[in-house]
Design a protein around this motif. Sequence first.
Motif, PDB file in Angstrom:
ATOM      1  N   ILE A  20      -4.704  -8.716   7.246  1.00  0.00           N
ATOM      2  CA  ILE A  20      -3.776  -7.892   8.010  1.00  0.00           C
ATOM      3  C   ILE A  20      -4.087  -7.942   9.499  1.00  0.00           C
ATOM      4  CG2 ILE A  20      -2.908  -5.532   8.289  1.00  0.00           C
ATOM      5  CD1 ILE A  20      -3.571  -5.055   5.331  1.00  0.00           C
TER       6      ILE A  20
ATOM      7  N   VAL B 161      -7.804  -2.375   1.857  1.00  0.00           N
ATOM      8  CA  VAL B 161      -6.783  -1.328   1.732  1.00  0.00           C
ATOM      9  C   VAL B 161      -6.728  -0.801   0.296  1.00  0.00           C
ATOM     10  CG1 VAL B 161      -4.278  -0.944   1.761  1.00  0.00           C
ATOM     11  CG2 VAL B 161      -5.393  -2.111   3.678  1.00  0.00           C
TER      12      VAL B 161
ATOM     13  N   GLU C 290      -2.525 -11.466   3.648  1.00  0.00           N
ATOM     14  CA  GLU C 290      -3.763 -10.829   3.181  1.00  0.00           C
ATOM     15  C   GLU C 290      -4.617 -10.328   4.328  1.00  0.00           C
ATOM     16  OE1 GLU C 290      -7.776 -11.564   0.491  1.00  0.00           O
ATOM     17  OE2 GLU C 290      -5.934 -12.654   0.042  1.00  0.00           O
TER      18      GLU C 290
ATOM     19  N   GLY D 120       0.952  -2.555  10.004  1.00  0.00           N
ATOM     20  CA  GLY D 120       0.030  -2.525   8.876  1.00  0.00           C
ATOM     21  C   GLY D 120      -1.417  -2.393   9.315  1.00  0.00           C
TER      22      GLY D 120
ATOM     23  N   ARG E 223      -8.663  -6.663   5.709  1.00  0.00           N
ATOM     24  CA  ARG E 223      -7.992  -7.403   4.643  1.00  0.00           C
ATOM     25  C   ARG E 223      -7.308  -6.436   3.674  1.00  0.00           C
ATOM     26  NH1 ARG E 223     -10.212 -10.200   0.881  1.00  0.00           N
ATOM     27  NH2 ARG E 223     -12.409  -9.622   1.056  1.00  0.00           N
ATOM     28  N   TYR E 224      -6.301  -6.940   2.976  1.00  0.00           N
ATOM     29  CA  TYR E 224      -5.546  -6.102   2.052  1.00  0.00           C
ATOM     30  C   TYR E 224      -6.434  -5.583   0.921  1.00  0.00           C
ATOM     31  CZ  TYR E 224      -1.695  -4.514  -0.910  1.00  0.00           C
ATOM     32  OH  TYR E 224      -0.843  -3.750  -1.686  1.00  0.00           O
TER      33      TYR E 224
ATOM     34  N   LEU F  78       1.817   1.616   3.379  1.00  0.00           N
ATOM     35  CA  LEU F  78       1.433   0.223   3.622  1.00  0.00           C
ATOM     36  C   LEU F  78       1.490  -0.586   2.335  1.00  0.00           C
ATOM     37  CD1 LEU F  78       0.212  -2.150   5.159  1.00  0.00           C
ATOM     38  CD2 LEU F  78      -2.021  -1.041   5.000  1.00  0.00           C
ATOM     39  N   ILE F  79       0.943  -0.043   1.261  1.00  0.00           N
ATOM     40  CA  ILE F  79       0.901  -0.766  -0.013  1.00  0.00           C
ATOM     41  C   ILE F  79       2.306  -0.957  -0.581  1.00  0.00           C
ATOM     42  CG2 ILE F  79       0.101  -0.630  -2.401  1.00  0.00           C
ATOM     43  CD1 ILE F  79      -2.435   0.777  -1.286  1.00  0.00           C
TER      44      ILE F  79
ATOM     45  N   GLY G 167      -3.985   0.673   8.309  1.00  0.00           N
ATOM     46  CA  GLY G 167      -5.281   0.444   7.689  1.00  0.00           C
ATOM     47  C   GLY G 167      -6.422   1.009   8.507  1.00  0.00           C
TER      48      GLY G 167
ATOM     49  N   HIS H 138       2.328  -6.842   2.808  1.00  0.00           N
ATOM     50  CA  HIS H 138       0.993  -7.430   2.675  1.00  0.00           C
ATOM     51  C   HIS H 138       0.587  -7.438   1.209  1.00  0.00           C
ATOM     52  CE1 HIS H 138       0.252  -7.530   6.998  1.00  0.00           C
ATOM     53  NE2 HIS H 138       0.815  -6.332   7.067  1.00  0.00           N
ATOM     54  N   GLY H 139      -0.360  -8.288   0.876  1.00  0.00           N
ATOM     55  CA  GLY H 139      -0.847  -8.379  -0.489  1.00  0.00           C
ATOM     56  C   GLY H 139      -2.021  -9.334  -0.551  1.00  0.00           C
TER      57      GLY H 139
END
Length: 404
Positions: free
Chosen positions: A146, A260, A144, A68, A256-257, A109-110, A72, A115-116
């Motif tokens: 990453i 993203v 969060e 991830g 950080r997410y 990735l999303i 990013g 991740h979130g």
Amino acid sequence: AMCYLDLVRLWGDVPLKLDPSKDGDNFKLPKTDRNEVYAQIITDLEEAIPGLLWCDDSNQKGERLSKGAAMGLLARAYLFRGGYSLYQDKSIKRPDNYKEYYQTVLNELISSGKHGLIDADGTYSSGYEKNFRNMCELKYDPFENICEISFYNPTGQNAGASNMGTYNGPEINVNSIYGRANSFIKTHKFFYETFDEKDLRRDVAVATFSINANSKIVEIAEKNSQNWSPGKWRRNWQTAAIKDNNNTDVNFPLLRYADVLLMSAEVENELNDGPNDLAIERVNQVRRRAFGKPYLTANADVDLKTSDFTGKDDFFNFIVAERGRELCFEGNRRLDLIRWNLLKETIATTSQNFLSYYNGQEGLGSNYTYAAGSRFVSGKHELYPIPAREVRETLGSVSQNPGY
């Protein structure tokens, strides 16, 4: 790739060396065109991604870059390669084919679900606050954050230690129970006022107070807002024992997410000549969390709609402001403003805000000077200077950047 991405964004053209150094090598390499450097960064990341593990699969706890993180960073590299930068001839320009670098690499990735954003759990005002409290309490949560740059020193000395929360947090008196925080980095009311009053990020991101020797919070008046500070990393949030008054073990969030999501929204807007439903949903996820709502659940009270924007430029301006609110003090802003070619304009606006406010209000901090407003030189300060030693020791093979 990660290191060269920093080098090329800060210094522009830099020598590109791809082999390990050994005795007898030529260390007087000239600069390599930044576009070639970016191409190598992108190649390295693209080749690395298939073989990297997701953070939860590898249980790495930040010890090395995950799949991830590489995705990013690849998206970040693409956006900067397609953005504006200062060249040796003092021109500030972007590639003619810049849209080719607005890639949808973040969709995997999303959609991975690895991740979130951290939602609120009732302990803190918001998931946003919880995320930064976790960092101050030395709790690593890669869901969060990453990618974090890790810091630690067993005795608190300088080697391997961090200054997060001491140099970039609210000022704290050395005699308080929290230890000293020097608070060398400041913000101001003009940024604070970009937040909606219901935006829970505002009072996390901006500390409008100091802490005195009695460990009490002392509010700083708006007229002295130039003494307000970043609030994301605070000495008084840190739970570990104080080993050194200047140093901490708090990590730095490289990615950080939320970044993203906002990069993805920016890409969708550019590729579609305006915001589409996907771009709107990506920013709404950031906004829902900011207003204390579950970030994956639609909410009519805070959600934006395509019709709220007049077109591509209007949505882009929103992204510029929203990245500032969400990612402030995380090392992105100056570089983002450069790639958008907005640094000169933004500094001038802030300078005028200070002049208008202090000159128009009797006795309100009239002696304060916003140094960047008078010292910034466009066509120079978009890049760092090459250290004189590098120019000297390479016998001029590495030439100085414009204006220095």
